[in-house]
Design a protein around this motif. Structure first.
Motif, PDB file in Angstrom:
ATOM      1  N   VAL A  93       5.016   3.456  11.835  1.00 30.04           N
ATOM      2  CA  VAL A  93       4.055   2.477  12.344  1.00 30.04           C
ATOM      3  C   VAL A  93       2.633   2.992  12.117  1.00 30.04           C
ATOM      4  CG1 VAL A  93       3.205   1.267  14.384  1.00 30.04           C
ATOM      5  CG2 VAL A  93       5.666   1.587  14.068  1.00 30.04           C
ATOM      6  N   THR A  94       1.809   2.181  11.489  1.00 29.07           N
ATOM      7  CA  THR A  94       0.395   2.496  11.325  1.00 29.07           C
ATOM      8  C   THR A  94      -0.436   1.576  12.214  1.00 29.07           C
ATOM      9  OG1 THR A  94      -0.076   0.909   9.559  1.00 29.07           O
ATOM     10  CG2 THR A  94       0.916   3.014   8.908  1.00 29.07           C
ATOM     11  N   VAL A  95      -1.713   1.887  12.298  1.00 31.78           N
ATOM     12  CA  VAL A  95      -2.609   1.047  13.093  1.00 31.78           C
ATOM     13  C   VAL A  95      -2.607  -0.395  12.576  1.00 31.78           C
ATOM     14  CG1 VAL A  95      -5.041   0.652  13.680  1.00 31.78           C
ATOM     15  CG2 VAL A  95      -4.066   2.943  13.871  1.00 31.78           C
ATOM     16  N   ASP A  96      -2.471  -0.571  11.265  1.00 27.49           N
ATOM     17  CA  ASP A  96      -2.496  -1.912  10.679  1.00 27.49           C
ATOM     18  C   ASP A  96      -1.233  -2.714  10.968  1.00 27.49           C
ATOM     19  OD1 ASP A  96      -5.027  -1.799   9.627  1.00 27.49           O
ATOM     20  OD2 ASP A  96      -4.364  -1.038   7.682  1.00 27.49           O
ATOM     21  N   ASP A  97      -0.190  -2.081  11.471  1.00 29.10           N
ATOM     22  CA  ASP A  97       1.056  -2.776  11.809  1.00 29.10           C
ATOM     23  C   ASP A  97       1.048  -3.331  13.225  1.00 29.10           C
ATOM     24  OD1 ASP A  97       2.219  -2.082   9.322  1.00 29.10           O
ATOM     25  OD2 ASP A  97       2.747  -0.096  10.111  1.00 29.10           O
ATOM     26  N   ILE A  98      -0.074  -3.192  13.923  1.00 30.32           N
ATOM     27  CA  ILE A  98      -0.155  -3.553  15.343  1.00 30.32           C
ATOM     28  C   ILE A  98      -1.146  -4.694  15.530  1.00 30.32           C
ATOM     29  CG2 ILE A  98      -0.859  -2.709  17.627  1.00 30.32           C
ATOM     30  CD1 ILE A  98       0.018   0.132  16.514  1.00 30.32           C
ATOM     31  N   TYR A  99      -0.716  -5.690  16.284  1.00 28.47           N
ATOM     32  CA  TYR A  99      -1.547  -6.848  16.608  1.00 28.47           C
ATOM     33  C   TYR A  99      -1.664  -6.936  18.129  1.00 28.47           C
ATOM     34  CZ  TYR A  99      -0.176  -8.321  11.869  1.00 28.47           C
ATOM     35  OH  TYR A  99       0.067  -8.386  10.515  1.00 28.47           O
ATOM     36  N   GLN A 113       5.412 -19.215  14.601  1.00 31.85           N
ATOM     37  CA  GLN A 113       4.637 -20.106  13.736  1.00 31.85           C
ATOM     38  C   GLN A 113       4.550 -19.535  12.324  1.00 31.85           C
ATOM     39  OE1 GLN A 113       3.373 -23.071  14.366  1.00 31.85           O
ATOM     40  NE2 GLN A 113       3.357 -23.261  16.586  1.00 31.85           N
ATOM     41  N   GLY A 114       4.444 -18.220  12.233  1.00 31.85           N
ATOM     42  CA  GLY A 114       4.309 -17.589  10.923  1.00 31.85           C
ATOM     43  C   GLY A 114       5.595 -17.528  10.129  1.00 31.85           C
ATOM     44  N   LEU A 115       6.735 -17.700  10.795  1.00 33.91           N
ATOM     45  CA  LEU A 115       8.037 -17.529  10.134  1.00 33.91           C
ATOM     46  C   LEU A 115       8.729 -18.832   9.781  1.00 33.91           C
ATOM     47  CD1 LEU A 115      10.404 -15.560   9.342  1.00 33.91           C
ATOM     48  CD2 LEU A 115      11.319 -16.040  11.634  1.00 33.91           C
ATOM     49  N   LEU A 116       8.747 -19.781  10.698  1.00 36.35           N
ATOM     50  CA  LEU A 116       9.729 -20.859  10.649  1.00 36.35           C
ATOM     51  C   LEU A 116       9.249 -22.087   9.893  1.00 36.35           C
ATOM     52  CD1 LEU A 116      11.041 -20.680  14.329  1.00 36.35           C
ATOM     53  CD2 LEU A 116      12.073 -19.689  12.267  1.00 36.35           C
ATOM     54  N   ASN A 117      10.150 -22.618   9.095  1.00 31.10           N
ATOM     55  CA  ASN A 117      10.023 -23.951   8.541  1.00 31.10           C
ATOM     56  C   ASN A 117      10.917 -24.887   9.341  1.00 31.10           C
ATOM     57  OD1 ASN A 117       8.255 -23.317   6.291  1.00 31.10           O
ATOM     58  ND2 ASN A 117      10.026 -22.286   5.376  1.00 31.10           N
ATOM     59  N   ASN A 118      10.679 -26.180   9.229  1.00 32.56           N
ATOM     60  CA  ASN A 118      11.472 -27.145   9.980  1.00 32.56           C
ATOM     61  C   ASN A 118      12.962 -26.970   9.694  1.00 32.56           C
ATOM     62  OD1 ASN A 118       9.135 -28.237  11.038  1.00 32.56           O
ATOM     63  ND2 ASN A 118       9.059 -29.959   9.622  1.00 32.56           N
ATOM     64  N   GLY A 119      13.725 -26.849  10.767  1.00 36.68           N
ATOM     65  CA  GLY A 119      15.171 -26.718  10.638  1.00 36.68           C
ATOM     66  C   GLY A 119      15.678 -25.296  10.588  1.00 36.68           C
ATOM     67  N   ASP A 120      14.793 -24.301  10.415  1.00 39.59           N
ATOM     68  CA  ASP A 120      15.231 -22.903  10.465  1.00 39.59           C
ATOM     69  C   ASP A 120      15.761 -22.578  11.861  1.00 39.59           C
ATOM     70  OD1 ASP A 120      14.497 -22.480   7.855  1.00 39.59           O
ATOM     71  OD2 ASP A 120      12.610 -21.472   8.330  1.00 39.59           O
ATOM     72  N   LYS A 258       9.112  -3.143   5.838  1.00 44.71           N
ATOM     73  CA  LYS A 258       7.946  -4.019   5.695  1.00 44.71           C
ATOM     74  C   LYS A 258       7.767  -4.518   4.260  1.00 44.71           C
ATOM     75  CE  LYS A 258       5.824  -0.707   7.920  1.00 44.71           C
ATOM     76  NZ  LYS A 258       4.814   0.208   8.512  1.00 44.71           N
ATOM     77  N   LYS A 259       8.393  -3.832   3.288  1.00 39.73           N
ATOM     78  CA  LYS A 259       8.239  -4.240   1.895  1.00 39.73           C
ATOM     79  C   LYS A 259       8.788  -5.642   1.651  1.00 39.73           C
ATOM     80  CE  LYS A 259       8.334   0.422  -0.105  1.00 39.73           C
ATOM     81  NZ  LYS A 259       9.070   1.352  -1.005  1.00 39.73           N
ATOM     82  N   ILE A 260       9.893  -5.969   2.310  1.00 40.65           N
ATOM     83  CA  ILE A 260      10.494  -7.290   2.087  1.00 40.65           C
ATOM     84  C   ILE A 260       9.747  -8.384   2.848  1.00 40.65           C
ATOM     85  CG2 ILE A 260      12.792  -6.312   1.679  1.00 40.65           C
ATOM     86  CD1 ILE A 260      13.535  -7.223   4.535  1.00 40.65           C
ATOM     87  N   ALA A 261       8.785  -7.981   3.673  1.00 42.46           N
ATOM     88  CA  ALA A 261       8.113  -8.942   4.557  1.00 42.46           C
ATOM     89  C   ALA A 261       6.637  -9.092   4.232  1.00 42.46           C
ATOM     90  CB  ALA A 261       8.286  -8.500   6.004  1.00 42.46           C
ATOM     91  N   ARG A 262       6.232  -8.750   3.024  1.00 40.10           N
ATOM     92  CA  ARG A 262       4.803  -8.798   2.704  1.00 40.10           C
ATOM     93  C   ARG A 262       4.217 -10.196   2.879  1.00 40.10           C
ATOM     94  NH1 ARG A 262       5.552  -4.970  -2.584  1.00 40.10           N
ATOM     95  NH2 ARG A 262       5.306  -2.945  -1.542  1.00 40.10           N
ATOM     96  N   ASP A 263       4.958 -11.204   2.461  1.00 37.87           N
ATOM     97  CA  ASP A 263       4.444 -12.565   2.566  1.00 37.87           C
ATOM     98  C   ASP A 263       4.367 -13.006   4.026  1.00 37.87           C
ATOM     99  OD1 ASP A 263       3.562 -14.869   0.916  1.00 37.87           O
ATOM    100  OD2 ASP A 263       5.200 -15.884   1.956  1.00 37.87           O
ATOM    101  N   TYR A 264       5.397 -12.654   4.806  1.00 41.27           N
ATOM    102  CA  TYR A 264       5.387 -12.980   6.237  1.00 41.27           C
ATOM    103  C   TYR A 264       4.231 -12.270   6.945  1.00 41.27           C
ATOM    104  CZ  TYR A 264       6.900 -13.090  11.140  1.00 41.27           C
ATOM    105  OH  TYR A 264       6.949 -13.255  12.506  1.00 41.27           O
ATOM    106  N   ILE A 265       4.013 -11.007   6.615  1.00 46.77           N
ATOM    107  CA  ILE A 265       2.915 -10.251   7.231  1.00 46.77           C
ATOM    108  C   ILE A 265       1.569 -10.870   6.861  1.00 46.77           C
ATOM    109  CG2 ILE A 265       1.721  -8.015   7.206  1.00 46.77           C
ATOM    110  CD1 ILE A 265       4.554  -6.729   6.937  1.00 46.77           C
ATOM    111  N   GLU A 266       1.455 -11.361   5.620  1.00 48.76           N
ATOM    112  CA  GLU A 266       0.228 -12.064   5.239  1.00 48.76           C
ATOM    113  C   GLU A 266       0.022 -13.295   6.126  1.00 48.76           C
ATOM    114  OE1 GLU A 266      -1.586 -14.609   1.475  1.00 48.76           O
ATOM    115  OE2 GLU A 266       0.051 -13.194   1.117  1.00 48.76           O
TER     116      GLU A 266
END
Length: 409
Positions: A93-99, A113-120, A258-266
């Protein structure tokens, strides 16, 4: 003019902890009644104050708190959270991984809100903390409720989780320590949950807001400490462990793969910047709280106030005819069961409303936590022992009258 209607996104969103029955209680207070509130884990009104050194740090830093800060939060606060994650053995965990957010609640909504599309679909425990179900629904997703097994200490029913996974399932929510049941999950169960997430490519969302409110010498394991090959999002904050509900200082930690989640993290970063930043004065409490004396330990140890109130509530509830309750190992709540043969309840909201109006005590019905039967309710054991004894005595009296009315005495 036509009526102005709420968004259809709100059709399946509710939060009964602050719903119509608490509104009726508020009206009764305005009419002059004193209501004993066993409905919400709000610590300060019951005499549980934030640690003095935390209060003083916020006061001292108020002159510096009038401007916006980094959208993820103050650097020193996030660094303190990073060190805390290291203490919990969450790797990488780095400082940038914390919100930092306005309580963990804001961040739960943001994460959905950042993850789900309708029906997920998202797997959410039953019973749950209802914000999770509401956040999934508000984001257009579908909550799938998996059973927590009362007969097994309210632990997640692993077979039920597996049976409810589909090709639309995106994530698994774990509330540990659990609200509303007070369960604490052992490591072997947490490892099984990790394995299920691994096999099906699920994110694990871990709500750990009560991770220091532990009784009988129990220890808490952060599920994110058990693997690094899947994605974890862990939620915590100051509200419960540090009795600072009103500070609205919570955080979210992204860890694991976190590599597989770059788009989600964005996406999370976009949502984070949209609200500019979280409440700044509350952020100044975080470093002192995490690094200072952990006064919660004095409250939960044998003889501590919370431990005594838990023991008293458990004893009084289990002494009532037709009522049973698993003793909580953590958190501030218990989730008693009513025998429906003794209490033929069709509508538990109406049942709790009648209790409020007759005995001036406010509880939350089990279906408010997305439980599937009208046979449970949640008790908050925060009042002092005198008020707790009074409130549960009123419940005992109400239940006796209910049995008499329905011929089950």
């Amino acid at each position: 003019m036509e009526a102005i209607l709420k968004s259809n996104k709100l059709l399946n969103v509710c939060y009964e902890i602050r719903g119509p029955i608490p509104e009726r209680a508020r009206q009764m207070e305005e009419e002059g009644h004193r209501i004993i509130k066993l409905n919400i884990g709000n610590l300060q009104p019951f005499g549980f104050d934030a640690p003095e050194e935390v209060v003083q740090d916020v006061i001292r830093n108020l002159p510096n708190a009038s401007g916006y800060v980094d959208s993820k939060g103050l650097f020193q606060s996030r660094k303190a959270i990073m060190h805390y994650s290291q203490e919990k053995n969450i790797a990488g965990v780095t400082v940038d991984d914390i919100y930092i957010g306005n309580g963990a609640s804001e961040l739960i909504v943001m994460a959905m809100q950042g993850l789900l599309n309708n029906g997920d679909e998202v797997l959410v425990p039953m019973p749950d903390y209802p914000l999770w179900t509401a956040a999934v629904s508000l984001a257009g997703g579908r909550p799938r409720h998996y059973l927590c097994d009362e007969a097994n200490g309210w632990l997640p029913a692993l077979d039920d989780i597996r049976a409810k996974i589909s090709d639309k399932t995106k994530a698994l929510v774990i509330i540990n320590p659990n609200n509303p049941t007070g369960a604490l999950y052992p490591d072997e169960v947490l490892r099984e949950l990790v394995q299920i997430a691994r096999e099906h490519g699920l994110i694990i969302y871990a709500d750990e807001i009560y991770d220091k409110v532990l009784y009988d010498g129990a220890k808490h394991t952060s599920i994110a400490s058990l693997a690094d090959d899947i994605l974890f999002v862990t939620f915590n904050g100051l509200s419960k462990n540090y009795r600072a509900c009103g500070y609205r200082a919570g955080w979210m930690i992204v860890s694991g793969n976190k590599k597989i989640a770059r788009d989600y993290i964005e996406g999370l970063n976009i949502l984070s910047t949209m609200r500019l930043c979280a409440n700044v004065p509350g952020q100044y409490a975080i470093q002192t709280a995490l690094g200072g004396y952990q006064s919660i330990d004095d409250l939960v140890c044998p003889g501590g106030r919370l431990a005594k109130q838990r023991d008293l509530a458990h004893e009084l509830i289990n002494a009532m005819p037709g009522v049973s309750c698993v003793k909580p190992k953590a958190a501030l709540y218990m989730f008693p069961k009513l025998d429906l043969n003794v209490y033929p309840i069709a509508d538990d909201q109406q049942f709790i409303l009648e209790f409020l109006q007759q005995e001036k005590v406010l509880l939350v019905q089990g279906t408010g936590f997305n439980w599937h039967q009208p046979d449970h309710f949640r008790v908050v054991f925060l009042p002092n022992t005198d008020d707790l004894t009074d409130a549960l005595g009123r419940l005992d009296r109400f239940l006796a009258s209910y049995r008499k009315r329905h011929g089950t005495a």
